[in-house]
Design a protein around this motif. Structure first.
Motif, PDB file in Angstrom:
ATOM      1  N   ALA A 128       4.934  -4.384   2.814  1.00  0.00           N
ATOM      2  CA  ALA A 128       4.286  -5.677   2.640  1.00  0.00           C
ATOM      3  C   ALA A 128       2.681  -5.642   3.546  1.00  0.00           C
ATOM      4  O   ALA A 128       1.789  -6.161   2.709  1.00  0.00           O
ATOM      5  N   MET A 129       2.693  -4.905   4.421  1.00  0.00           N
ATOM      6  CA  MET A 129       1.314  -4.747   5.137  1.00  0.00           C
ATOM      7  C   MET A 129       0.325  -3.860   4.408  1.00  0.00           C
ATOM      8  O   MET A 129      -0.812  -4.170   4.259  1.00  0.00           O
ATOM      9  N   GLN A 130       0.871  -2.996   3.735  1.00  0.00           N
ATOM     10  CA  GLN A 130      -0.007  -2.109   2.727  1.00  0.00           C
ATOM     11  C   GLN A 130      -0.394  -2.803   1.526  1.00  0.00           C
ATOM     12  O   GLN A 130      -1.538  -2.705   1.112  1.00  0.00           O
ATOM     13  N   ALA A 131       0.592  -3.542   1.080  1.00  0.00           N
ATOM     14  CA  ALA A 131       0.139  -4.577  -0.077  1.00  0.00           C
ATOM     15  C   ALA A 131      -0.973  -5.489   0.110  1.00  0.00           C
ATOM     16  O   ALA A 131      -1.882  -5.481  -0.635  1.00  0.00           O
ATOM     17  N   LEU A 132      -1.035  -5.972   1.417  1.00  0.00           N
ATOM     18  CA  LEU A 132      -1.981  -6.817   1.718  1.00  0.00           C
ATOM     19  C   LEU A 132      -3.208  -6.258   1.981  1.00  0.00           C
ATOM     20  O   LEU A 132      -4.421  -6.523   1.484  1.00  0.00           O
ATOM     21  N   ARG A 133      -3.154  -4.992   2.546  1.00  0.00           N
ATOM     22  CA  ARG A 133      -4.336  -4.071   2.903  1.00  0.00           C
ATOM     23  C   ARG A 133      -4.935  -3.851   1.538  1.00  0.00           C
ATOM     24  O   ARG A 133      -6.252  -3.721   1.367  1.00  0.00           O
ATOM     25  N   ASP A 134      -4.178  -3.166   0.735  1.00  0.00           N
ATOM     26  CA  ASP A 134      -4.613  -2.916  -0.693  1.00  0.00           C
ATOM     27  C   ASP A 134      -4.946  -4.119  -1.562  1.00  0.00           C
ATOM     28  O   ASP A 134      -5.546  -3.556  -2.692  1.00  0.00           O
ATOM     29  N   ARG A 135      -4.829  -5.142  -1.078  1.00  0.00           N
ATOM     30  CA  ARG A 135      -5.176  -6.343  -1.991  1.00  0.00           C
ATOM     31  C   ARG A 135      -4.414  -6.497  -2.958  1.00  0.00           C
ATOM     32  O   ARG A 135      -4.673  -7.081  -4.289  1.00  0.00           O
ATOM     33  N   ARG A 136      -3.165  -5.771  -3.273  1.00  0.00           N
ATOM     34  CA  ARG A 136      -2.242  -5.867  -4.409  1.00  0.00           C
ATOM     35  C   ARG A 136      -1.691  -7.572  -4.283  1.00  0.00           C
ATOM     36  O   ARG A 136      -1.414  -7.988  -5.309  1.00  0.00           O
ATOM     37  N   VAL A 137      -1.298  -7.848  -3.043  1.00  0.00           N
ATOM     38  CA  VAL A 137      -0.904  -9.025  -2.864  1.00  0.00           C
ATOM     39  C   VAL A 137      -2.079 -10.089  -1.865  1.00  0.00           C
ATOM     40  O   VAL A 137      -2.662  -9.250  -1.137  1.00  0.00           O
ATOM     41  N   ARG A 138      -2.129 -11.126  -2.033  1.00  0.00           N
ATOM     42  CA  ARG A 138      -3.119 -12.017  -1.345  1.00  0.00           C
ATOM     43  C   ARG A 138      -2.617 -12.849  -0.273  1.00  0.00           C
ATOM     44  O   ARG A 138      -3.187 -13.640   0.390  1.00  0.00           O
ATOM     45  N   VAL A 139      -1.329 -13.299  -0.474  1.00  0.00           N
ATOM     46  CA  VAL A 139      -0.800 -14.235   0.214  1.00  0.00           C
ATOM     47  C   VAL A 139       0.355 -13.656   1.295  1.00  0.00           C
ATOM     48  O   VAL A 139       1.289 -12.783   0.418  1.00  0.00           O
ATOM     49  N   CYS A 140       0.493 -13.975   2.287  1.00  0.00           N
ATOM     50  CA  CYS A 140       1.691 -13.430   3.323  1.00  0.00           C
ATOM     51  C   CYS A 140       2.410 -14.759   4.046  1.00  0.00           C
ATOM     52  O   CYS A 140       1.581 -15.335   4.646  1.00  0.00           O
ATOM     53  N   VAL A 141       3.487 -14.940   3.872  1.00  0.00           N
ATOM     54  CA  VAL A 141       4.353 -15.956   4.533  1.00  0.00           C
ATOM     55  C   VAL A 141       5.040 -15.301   5.663  1.00  0.00           C
ATOM     56  O   VAL A 141       5.490 -14.377   5.614  1.00  0.00           O
ATOM     57  N   ALA A 142       4.762 -15.821   6.981  1.00  0.00           N
ATOM     58  CA  ALA A 142       5.124 -15.268   7.992  1.00  0.00           C
ATOM     59  C   ALA A 142       5.745 -16.064   9.401  1.00  0.00           C
ATOM     60  O   ALA A 142       5.402 -17.261   9.185  1.00  0.00           O
ATOM     61  N   THR A 143       6.803 -15.478  10.241  1.00  0.00           N
ATOM     62  CA  THR A 143       6.943 -16.392  11.496  1.00  0.00           C
ATOM     63  C   THR A 143       5.827 -15.884  12.308  1.00  0.00           C
ATOM     64  O   THR A 143       5.256 -14.762  11.998  1.00  0.00           O
ATOM     65  N   ASP A 144       5.818 -16.774  13.282  1.00  0.00           N
ATOM     66  CA  ASP A 144       4.980 -16.358  14.387  1.00  0.00           C
ATOM     67  C   ASP A 144       5.080 -14.935  15.056  1.00  0.00           C
ATOM     68  O   ASP A 144       4.147 -14.373  15.121  1.00  0.00           O
ATOM     69  N   VAL A 145       6.284 -14.460  15.311  1.00  0.00           N
ATOM     70  CA  VAL A 145       6.425 -13.114  16.012  1.00  0.00           C
ATOM     71  C   VAL A 145       6.209 -12.056  15.118  1.00  0.00           C
ATOM     72  O   VAL A 145       5.186 -11.302  15.484  1.00  0.00           O
ATOM     73  N   ALA A 146       6.467 -12.173  13.877  1.00  0.00           N
ATOM     74  CA  ALA A 146       6.145 -11.121  13.033  1.00  0.00           C
ATOM     75  C   ALA A 146       4.783 -10.903  12.579  1.00  0.00           C
ATOM     76  O   ALA A 146       4.168  -9.745  12.368  1.00  0.00           O
TER      77      ALA A 146
END
Ligand code: AMP
Length: 576
Positions: free
Chosen positions: A285-303
């Protein structure tokens, strides 16, 4: 202090990275009087604190000759609360110390421990890890801290909150007395002071919070919505801003999972981060965000704790943070290192007071706005499309050849329209939100005398004005629990401690059965007793009417926050 005064391997690394000036926390740790001393630093994430402790430990890592010695055991240890943060810290230290030839080994829960043991055995100058995994390595003899010169506790407040006190103490007790202890924490509650007292000596106190607020570059907005419209508001906010990267915060894993599924269904490129994901899922998930393959991340506070994505310009608090600190931590994912960001709170309107209080407490000024409408989104889309399509582009031969063929078949206008259309087709559709203006609400509450309500049954629910009863949250609740539509609910009369409403007789049985099925003692709203009432409302004079009553909106007794309107935004039960 300027970066150019640092040893060349550090100043060169910083220059290559494009960091010309130290941030305030970096300047503070580089002051002469902080050299070689224990530090207790309150700095928020986004302030450049990782590089700050990276720089602060330089003297401890370098030998007499000003270069790195071959590593017997690690000279520096950094402990961070989460896997993501630890990995992020190690990435920063790797580039910062690359020219010095430092070996950085990462030890985090969820990764292969035997590989970590091999890496440790191979020799490390700096070890970065999470408390539990570091303790494991220590107890098994894989981590030798006897030569340690400096230890950094990053986000120490969070580590204590997460219950890592014992692990931290065991690790600290295994280090030499002579080590330096650098304690970084966004807040300084009493347990942090106690930890500092026990493990630090005459620590230099550094605070960069306050003077230069960590979050000065964040514009705050608050959007009021009906609780049943939260997901639609999220969709429209994402579509309105079209941020390069956006992070959405929910309170629980279930809500993360549900929102993730909803957004995926609507065509967003989205990933989820929560405790239910394995380490490799989280890395992907983090790699996809860094590569900008995905642009939205849904997360809990801790994660999402400590995550640093330079392109992140929008944070949405899908569920209200539990306190001002969480609000700031979440929002601090954006507006980092001088960049601008927007943090939007989605506020079910019965929670507005509570949020206003929280913002006041945190001395944050937010702009209260309505969720963007489809019209506003389309107008923005037009601007963005024109901007993108009118940007100068270099075409190659193949492009031009295809263009000539297209022009032979179609008019330039048709070709341009087709181009616009194909761009537009990739965009998820905005949602129609029920207007949330007072006029729109009055309209919705108008006389409900209409066909189908000649023969009705009264139901009674155990909330009234004193519990903040308001058709704006009662209606969606009844629809959800009773599996009927708004149009199947007639008059609503709100009393002091109870509310009566009408349902057409022919659907009353089905409605009652659905209510019984959906009652759930673990959920605040689903616990509310709703039952058929033979007598109907007795005290009409005190009740507010939606049915032929006075033209004013129902009186809402706004007494304190946290009343039953505070239902989480989705109602599905997790399936596993
Ligand atoms: P942190 O507070 O450590 O999470 O850092 C936030 C971000 O600021 C990271 O992406 C750092 O790489 C970046 N950063 C750190 N120091 C500087 C600096 N002096 N100038 C610009 N950006 C920096």
């Amino acid at each position: 202090m300027n970066f150019s005064d640092l040893p060349p391997f550090l100043s060169e690394a910083l220059a290559e990275r494009g960091y010309a000036q130290p941030t305030p926390v970096q300047a503070a740790v580089l002051e002469d009087h902080a050299g070689g001393r224990d530090l207790i630093v309150s700095a928020q994430t986004g302030s450049g604190k990782t590089v700050a402790f990276g720089l602060a430990m330089a003297d401890d890592l370098l030998g007499e000759a000003g270069t790195l010695e071959p590593a017997d055991g690690p000279a520096a240890l950094v402990i961070a609360p989460t896997r993501e943060l630890a990995l992020q810290v190690s990435r920063e230290l790797i580039w910062l110390y690359a020219k010095a030839g430092a070996r950085v080994v990462t030890c985090v829960g969820g990764m292969d421990p035997s590989k970590e043991r091999r890496n440790l055995a191979h020799g490390a100058h700096i070890v970065v890890g999470t408390p539990g995994r570091l303790r494991d390595h220590l107890e098994r003899g894989a981590l030798d801290l006897s030569a340690l010169k400096a230890i950094v506790l990053d986000e120490a407040d969070e580590m204590l909150d997460m219950g890592f006190r014992e692990d931290l103490e065991e690790i600290l007790d295994a280090t030499p007395e002579s080590r330096r202890t650098l304690l970084f924490s966004a807040t300084m509650p009493r347990p942090i002071a106690e930890l500092a007292k026990r493990y630090q000596r005459e620590a230099v106190r550094i605070s960069t919070i306050g003077g230069e607020r960590g979050h000065g570059d964040i514009a705050y907005q608050a959007v009021t919505v009906s609780p049943s419209e939260i997901e639609n508001a999220v969709v429209n906010l994402l579509r309105f801003h079209e941020a390069e990267t956006a992070m959405l915060f929910c309170a629980t894993r279930d809500n993360v999972r549900h929102l993730h599924a909803t957004l995926q269904e609507r065509g967003f490129a989205v990933v989820a981060l929560s405790g239910e994901h394995s380490q490799s899922e989280r890395n992907h998930a983090m790699q996809a965000l860094r590569d900008r393959r995905v642009r939205v991340c849904v997360a809990t506070d801790v994660a999402a704790r400590g995550i640093d994505l330079p392109t992140l310009s929008l944070v949405i608090h899908v569920e209200i943070p539990r306190d001002a600190e969480t609000l700031q931590h979440r929002s601090g994912r954006t507006g980092r290192a001088g960049k601008k960001g927007t943090a939007v709170l989605i506020v079910p309107y019965q929670r507005r007071r509570r949020v206003e209080g929280m913002l006041r407490g945190a001395r944050i000024e937010a702009e209260w706005i309505e969720a963007p409408t489809p019209q506003m989104i389309r107008a923005k889309d037009r601007e963005r499309l024109l901007g993108a399509l009118l940007e100068p582009v270099e075409f190659d031969e193949e492009d031009r050849e295809l263009a000539t063929r297209l022009l032979a078949e179609r008019s330039p206008e048709d070709i341009a329209a087709a181009l616009v259309r194909s761009h537009r087709a990739s965009l998820p559709q905005p949602e129609d939100l029920i207007a949330n203006t007072p006029e729109a609400r009055r309209e919705a509450q108008k006389d409900r005398h209409r066909a189908g309500f000649e023969d009705v049954v009264w139901f009674r629910m155990e909330v009234g004005r004193r519990q903040n009863a308001d058709p704006r949250w009662i209606l969606p609740l009844l629809c959800r629990r009773g599996h009927i539509t708004r149009n199947e609910i007639g008059a609503i009369r709100i009393g002091g401690n109870e509310t009566y409403f009408q349902v057409p007789r022919q659907i009353a049985g089905k409605f009652g059965a659905a209510l019984a099925r959906t009652a759930n003692s673990e959920d605040e709203q689903d616990r509310i007793l709703i039952e058929q009432s033979a007598a109907g409302p007795r005290d009409d004079a005190r009740a507010n009417r939606r049915n032929g009553g006075p033209p004013h909106a129902p009186r809402v007794h706004r007494k304190g926050p946290g009343k039953p309107g505070g239902k989480p935004f989705h109602k599905r039960k997790p399936r596993d």
